[in-house]
Design a protein around this motif. Structure first.
Motif: not given
Length: 142
Positions: A102-128
């Motif tokens: 049995r695995v319990v994984a704590v999911s502490p956040d949702l993606g709404d705070r990351y729209v302009q970063t993690i989910y932004n293609d331009d930001w991801v390409a520029e940063t990483f």
């Protein structure tokens, strides 16, 4: 730490695997620049009790980005950076788990705070870099 204390009290046989970002100093790692907020620290918090943790998994931010995007694409789950790191750690550890675990994984956040970063293609390409949003090897290919 509250979750760890609960599991130690209520289920002492539970293994606790802490998840942290590469570049965070929480568990003695070398400090490095991090771009995704919400996971990792530049100084060790006073409340952290690493002796209560059985093991740890460090996740690179590119793997966090890839896992968040994979979760959204594959499952429609809009995960935040910390959650993406936790899921990446679970996926890495999955081959080691005995059948019936049995695995319990704590999911502490949702993606709404990351729209302009993690989910932004331009930001991801520029940063990483241009390949940073490809599916991680520890995720499915879809």
């Amino acid at each position: 730490m509250g979750c760890i204390r609960h599991f130690r009290r209520e289920s002492p046989g539970t293994r606790i695997i802490a998840v942290d970002a590469v570049g965070s100093v929480n568990f003695g790692g070398a400090a490095a620049r991090r771009f995704i907020p919400g996971i990792g620290t530049s100084r060790r918090p006073e409340i952290l009790r690493s002796e209560l943790v059985d093991d740890m998994e460090l996740v690179a931010e590119t793997d966090t980005v890839r896992t968040c995007r994979w979760l959204a694409r594959r499952y429609g789950f809009f995960a935040g950076g910390s959650t993406g790191s936790v899921v990446q750690a679970v996926l890495r550890r999955a081959p080691e788990l005995p059948p019936g675990s049995r695995v319990v994984a704590v999911s502490p956040d949702l993606g709404d705070r990351y729209v302009q970063t993690i989910y932004n293609d331009d930001w991801v390409a520029e940063t990483f870099g241009p390949n940073a949003s490809t599916t991680p090897t520890t995720c499915c290919s879809s």
